[in-house]
Write a protein that holds these residues in place. Structure first.
Motif, PDB file in Angstrom:
ATOM      1  N   ARG B  48       4.735  -1.594  -3.447  1.00  0.00           N
ATOM      2  CA  ARG B  48       4.826  -2.635  -2.412  1.00  0.00           C
ATOM      3  C   ARG B  48       6.165  -2.553  -1.658  1.00  0.00           C
ATOM      4  O   ARG B  48       6.222  -2.862  -0.481  1.00  0.00           O
ATOM      5  CB  ARG B  48       4.615  -4.016  -3.027  1.00  0.00           C
ATOM      6  CG  ARG B  48       3.153  -4.230  -3.473  1.00  0.00           C
ATOM      7  CD  ARG B  48       3.013  -5.483  -4.297  1.00  0.00           C
ATOM      8  NE  ARG B  48       3.417  -6.653  -3.557  1.00  0.00           N
ATOM      9  CZ  ARG B  48       2.657  -7.304  -2.693  1.00  0.00           C
ATOM     10  NH1 ARG B  48       1.425  -6.901  -2.478  1.00  0.00           N
ATOM     11  NH2 ARG B  48       3.097  -8.348  -2.062  1.00  0.00           N
ATOM     12  N   ALA B  51       5.656   0.114   0.763  1.00  0.00           N
ATOM     13  CA  ALA B  51       4.775  -0.318   1.855  1.00  0.00           C
ATOM     14  C   ALA B  51       5.481  -1.298   2.794  1.00  0.00           C
ATOM     15  O   ALA B  51       5.038  -1.508   3.917  1.00  0.00           O
ATOM     16  CB  ALA B  51       3.523  -0.960   1.281  1.00  0.00           C
ATOM     17  N   ILE B  78       2.223   3.433   7.432  1.00  0.00           N
ATOM     18  CA  ILE B  78       1.758   3.813   6.106  1.00  0.00           C
ATOM     19  C   ILE B  78       0.356   3.240   5.964  1.00  0.00           C
ATOM     20  O   ILE B  78       0.093   2.149   6.457  1.00  0.00           O
ATOM     21  CB  ILE B  78       2.706   3.208   5.042  1.00  0.00           C
ATOM     22  CG1 ILE B  78       3.971   4.058   4.928  1.00  0.00           C
ATOM     23  CG2 ILE B  78       2.030   3.066   3.690  1.00  0.00           C
ATOM     24  CD1 ILE B  78       5.039   3.465   4.046  1.00  0.00           C
ATOM     25  N   MET B  80      -2.718   1.975   3.359  1.00  0.00           N
ATOM     26  CA  MET B  80      -2.750   1.519   1.961  1.00  0.00           C
ATOM     27  C   MET B  80      -4.134   0.994   1.590  1.00  0.00           C
ATOM     28  O   MET B  80      -4.804   0.359   2.399  1.00  0.00           O
ATOM     29  CB  MET B  80      -1.709   0.405   1.799  1.00  0.00           C
ATOM     30  CG  MET B  80      -1.595  -0.143   0.401  1.00  0.00           C
ATOM     31  SD  MET B  80      -0.088  -1.132   0.251  1.00  0.00           S
ATOM     32  CE  MET B  80      -0.299  -1.810  -1.376  1.00  0.00           C
ATOM     33  N   PHE B  82      -5.850  -1.526  -1.147  1.00  0.00           N
ATOM     34  CA  PHE B  82      -5.453  -2.561  -2.097  1.00  0.00           C
ATOM     35  C   PHE B  82      -6.396  -2.576  -3.293  1.00  0.00           C
ATOM     36  O   PHE B  82      -7.557  -2.204  -3.185  1.00  0.00           O
ATOM     37  CB  PHE B  82      -5.483  -3.924  -1.413  1.00  0.00           C
ATOM     38  CG  PHE B  82      -4.380  -4.101  -0.411  1.00  0.00           C
ATOM     39  CD1 PHE B  82      -3.246  -4.801  -0.742  1.00  0.00           C
ATOM     40  CD2 PHE B  82      -4.481  -3.549   0.850  1.00  0.00           C
ATOM     41  CE1 PHE B  82      -2.222  -4.950   0.177  1.00  0.00           C
ATOM     42  CE2 PHE B  82      -3.471  -3.692   1.774  1.00  0.00           C
ATOM     43  CZ  PHE B  82      -2.338  -4.399   1.437  1.00  0.00           C
ATOM     44  N   PHE B  85      -9.419  -4.582  -2.498  1.00  0.00           N
ATOM     45  CA  PHE B  85     -10.000  -4.171  -1.207  1.00  0.00           C
ATOM     46  C   PHE B  85      -9.338  -4.838   0.008  1.00  0.00           C
ATOM     47  O   PHE B  85      -9.022  -4.179   0.967  1.00  0.00           O
ATOM     48  CB  PHE B  85     -11.509  -4.383  -1.131  1.00  0.00           C
ATOM     49  CG  PHE B  85     -12.262  -4.006  -2.383  1.00  0.00           C
ATOM     50  CD1 PHE B  85     -11.831  -2.949  -3.173  1.00  0.00           C
ATOM     51  CD2 PHE B  85     -13.382  -4.694  -2.786  1.00  0.00           C
ATOM     52  CE1 PHE B  85     -12.507  -2.580  -4.324  1.00  0.00           C
ATOM     53  CE2 PHE B  85     -14.066  -4.346  -3.933  1.00  0.00           C
ATOM     54  CZ  PHE B  85     -13.627  -3.293  -4.702  1.00  0.00           C
ATOM     55  N   ALA B  86      -9.204  -6.202  -0.037  1.00  0.00           N
ATOM     56  CA  ALA B  86      -8.593  -6.945   1.075  1.00  0.00           C
ATOM     57  C   ALA B  86      -9.194  -6.594   2.432  1.00  0.00           C
ATOM     58  O   ALA B  86      -8.488  -6.279   3.374  1.00  0.00           O
ATOM     59  CB  ALA B  86      -7.074  -6.737   1.079  1.00  0.00           C
ATOM     60  N   ARG B 147     -10.753   2.406   6.037  1.00  0.00           N
ATOM     61  CA  ARG B 147      -9.755   1.712   6.852  1.00  0.00           C
ATOM     62  C   ARG B 147      -8.375   2.352   6.656  1.00  0.00           C
ATOM     63  O   ARG B 147      -7.561   2.403   7.566  1.00  0.00           O
ATOM     64  CB  ARG B 147      -9.715   0.235   6.462  1.00  0.00           C
ATOM     65  CG  ARG B 147      -8.867  -0.593   7.400  1.00  0.00           C
ATOM     66  CD  ARG B 147      -8.880  -2.041   7.041  1.00  0.00           C
ATOM     67  NE  ARG B 147      -8.367  -2.270   5.698  1.00  0.00           N
ATOM     68  CZ  ARG B 147      -8.240  -3.477   5.165  1.00  0.00           C
ATOM     69  NH1 ARG B 147      -8.623  -4.541   5.833  1.00  0.00           N
ATOM     70  NH2 ARG B 147      -7.770  -3.616   3.943  1.00  0.00           N
ATOM     71  N   LYS B 151      -6.384   5.258  10.047  1.00  0.00           N
ATOM     72  CA  LYS B 151      -5.076   5.069  10.655  1.00  0.00           C
ATOM     73  C   LYS B 151      -4.373   6.408  10.914  1.00  0.00           C
ATOM     74  O   LYS B 151      -3.421   6.480  11.666  1.00  0.00           O
ATOM     75  CB  LYS B 151      -4.230   4.223   9.690  1.00  0.00           C
ATOM     76  CG  LYS B 151      -3.248   3.343  10.392  1.00  0.00           C
ATOM     77  CD  LYS B 151      -2.488   2.498   9.416  1.00  0.00           C
ATOM     78  CE  LYS B 151      -1.187   2.089  10.035  1.00  0.00           C
ATOM     79  NZ  LYS B 151      -0.306   1.429   9.097  1.00  0.00           N
TER      80      LYS B 151
END
Lengths: 281, 366
Positions: B48, B51, B78, B80, B82, B85-86, B147, B151
């Motif tokens: 974290r 990130a 960056i 990421m 989770f 999932f978020a 997702r 990016k």
């Protein structure tokens, strides 16, 4: 399950439906009386025995709308709409911003400030009426929409902050963190992620705020005279030295209920629970 | 392909206890490194901080030589995944995938094209119109991965991304992650507490405990040459046998005398003793490093009585009350053993794990 127990359950269901019907009847009866009275002649209204069947007349409705008070009811309704809509919008908007802050930032004294905001609702509004009157008079703002909007917004703000803070607290922080990683700023996250997620909360708050603003009488009657008077002030004006004009009173009363009723019916379908379901795990 | 350096990183949430303590880790470009450790060991905090979701109490993190301590999360570029999932619950899959691209202010047409490409890659093309709550756990995980990939960042961070999935899906997505890491030529930091997952995915594994980095190495080295007792205990499919005792030197070999028993083990391997107190040592022998014998074959052959037998695939884990105390031995399932049977066994010291009173492995060549 045996047949006997099924029968018992059906009986229980009927009983529940019956109870519900009685309750609904109890709630709707005043509205029924209000609507029927507004279409009755004066003779039928004041009859000794309640008149269930009558020949409808629009005399009361006509009087209420065009003659009584010398001003069209539409202007009062318009005043109510302006103050209610604007103050609700402001209370929800600023309430959401403040609630987000209270929910996401833990700063020194944040709990105390949140409690202080709620405490503004502890005292009865009548306690503030004289200082507020003096202030409004000083700024020459008596009988303006602006005054009512500011007062209703500030009174609704505490409620709005407290309700919405709970909704923001329910948003998993990971969703916001994911948005940071996706490249959004805090402000963008607030508008694009958090606000859509607390939609049910925004609607609930908007309904409660608008009901309060729509029905508020005390400040409206003291701080307005004619130009900015709202519908509750107009309703009160039916009581004069000659007595109460029941037919007209009821006609305007029915009319006054309608906008807020329609507003609530339209919005309630958006009151879905568990909007954040499926976001995590 | 960027390289990432953690330089003396410390994280404290309360100002008293350190969640991460003086972490120094150099992640090479294009590497897939796994941070492995028990719950609360500081692995997620480290990720974290990288990130940008957590502030750094002390130290510096740099990417390609640029210190990023003061760069906001949204500006670090960056990607990421989770642990939970978020996903954005109010948006359908297509819009969830579009979010990082909208932030980059790409044209609508380009966004739609990229969403379709990535959906095809992760086999979620038919799910694009669905909201996250209409998807299964595996599908949600794929969306979260998509997702992350869309990016087109060169750094992937994955915080226990497969933790909540069924075993078969874990296997499937594990391969997928490794493949994506290679095709995207990214540097990936992967967090897990599942060592099998770590072993199958990563180039190197960083083991953490109580906020401190214990060892960074390949799985084979972590198994055979653990730096300390924690790594020896934490790594391995079966718990290592730790036997306390003291050491005596005798004619170019050593005798390890087991505490509270008369048993002795003769160690012929060369040991670097580094001025250690020889009276308080622990020897670690993995259950796989024993051979079951029919009778006494050498000086180190010992005897024990079977207390329990656990079948694990084509092998069995035998719990013994032996001359070394209570130990576990992994055996090929060639002969049928019964509880209360007495057996002979010989430990192997090919990779001797001898720990001093501080738990450090004395027998490292470094």
């Amino acid at each position: 399950m045996s047949l006997v127990s099924i029968k018992k359950n059906i009986f229980k269901d009927y009983l529940l439906v019956l109870l519900a019907l009685v309750f609904v009847g109890f709630c709707l009866f005043p509205i029924y009386i209000m609507i029927t009275t507004s279409f009755k002649s004066e003779k039928d209204i004041f009859a000794w025995e309640h008149v269930w069947f009558f020949k409808p007349t629009i005399q009361s409705v006509y009087n209420a709308f065009f003659i009584f008070g010398g001003k069209s009811v539409a202007s009062f309704i318009l005043n109510s709409l302006i103050t209610t809509f604007t103050s609700t919008l402001l209370a929800v908007l600023f309430g959401a911003m403040a609630a987000y802050g209270f929910s996401r930032y833990k700063f020194k004294g944040s709990k105390h400030i949140a409690f202080y905001i709620l405490s503004t609702r502890f005292a009865p509004p009548v306690a503030f009426i004289i200082p507020i009157y003096l202030m409004v008079n000083f700024f020459n703002l008596l009988d303006t929409h602006f005054t009512l909007i500011i007062i209703y917004t500030s009174m609704n703000l505490s409620l709005s902050i407290w309700i919405l803070r709970g909704y923001f607290n329910e948003i998993p922080i990971e969703i916001e963190e994911a948005a940071y990683i996706d490249g959004y700023t805090r402000v963008e996250i607030f508008w694009k992620v958090c606000i859509p997620l607390i939609k049910p909360g925004l609607i609930t708050t908007a309904i409660l705020c608008s009901i309060f603003s729509w029905n508020e009488f005390l400040f409206a009657v003291i701080l307005t005279q004619r130009d900015a008077s709202t519908i509750p002030v107009y309703l009160a004006s039916f009581q004069d030295s000659m007595g109460l004009a029941w037919g007209e009173f009821m006609a305007v009363g029915a009319m006054a209920v309608m906008p807020i009723l329609i507003f609530t019916i339209i919005l309630q379908k958006h009151l879905v629970r568990g909007l954040t379901f499926g976001a995590i795990r | 392909m960027p390289n990432i350096v953690f330089h003396n990183i410390t994280k404290s949430y309360d100002g008293i206890n350190d969640a991460v303590n003086n972490l120094n880790l150099n992640i090479k470009e294009g590497e897939l490194i796994t941070i492995l450790g028990p719950s609360g060991c500081g692995k997620s905090s480290s990720l974290r901080m990288l990130a940008g979701l957590e502030s750094i109490t002390k130290g510096e993190i740099s990417i390609d030589g640029t210190v990023i301590n003061n760069v906001l999360a949204e500006d670090r570029n960056i990607a990421m995944v989770f642990e939970n999932f978020a996903l954005y619950p109010h948006l359908n899959v297509a819009n969830n995938l579009s979010m990082p691209l909208i932030a980059k202010k790409l044209q609508k047409k380009e966004i739609a094209q990229k969403v379709n490409e990535i959906a095809k890659l992760l086999e979620i093309s038919d799910q694009l119109k669905k909201k996250p709550n209409q998807l299964s756990g595996g599908q949600r995980q794929r969306v979260a991965l998509a997702r992350c990939l869309i990016k087109q960042s060169k750094i992937f961070l994955m915080d226990e991304p497969l933790g909540h999935l069924e075993a078969y899906l874990r296997l499937l997505l594990r391969t997928e992650i490794r493949r994506i890491h290679e095709t995207e030529e990214a540097t990936t930091v992967y967090i897990t507490h599942d060592q099998e997952e770590a072993a199958s995915l990563s180039d190197r594994i960083a083991v953490m405990n109580q906020g401190k980095l214990q060892q960074v190495d390949t799985l084979v080295n972590l198994l055979d040459k653990p730096h300390n007792k924690f790594v020896a205990q934490f790594i391995g499919n079966f718990p290592i046998n730790l036997i306390k005792g003291f050491l005596l030197s005798e004619n170019e070999s050593y005798i390890f005398s087991v505490e509270n028993t008369s048993s002795k083990l003769i160690i012929k391997e060369n040991i670097k003793l580094k001025n250690t107190d020889l009276s308080n040592l622990t020897i670690g022998i993995r259950p796989e490093d024993f051979t079951i014998e029919d009778n006494i074959t050498n000086q180190n052959t010992l005897k024990g009585e079977i207390l329990n037998i656990e079948l694990i695939g084509d092998k069995c884990l035998i719990n013994l009350d032996s001359q070394l105390g209570n130990i576990n031995i992994l055996s090929n399932f060639s002969k049928e053993y019964k509880i209360n049977d007495k057996i002979f066994f010989t430990p192997s010291f090919k990779f001797l794990k001898l720990f001093n009173s501080e738990g450090m492995n004395l027998n490292l060549n470094e």
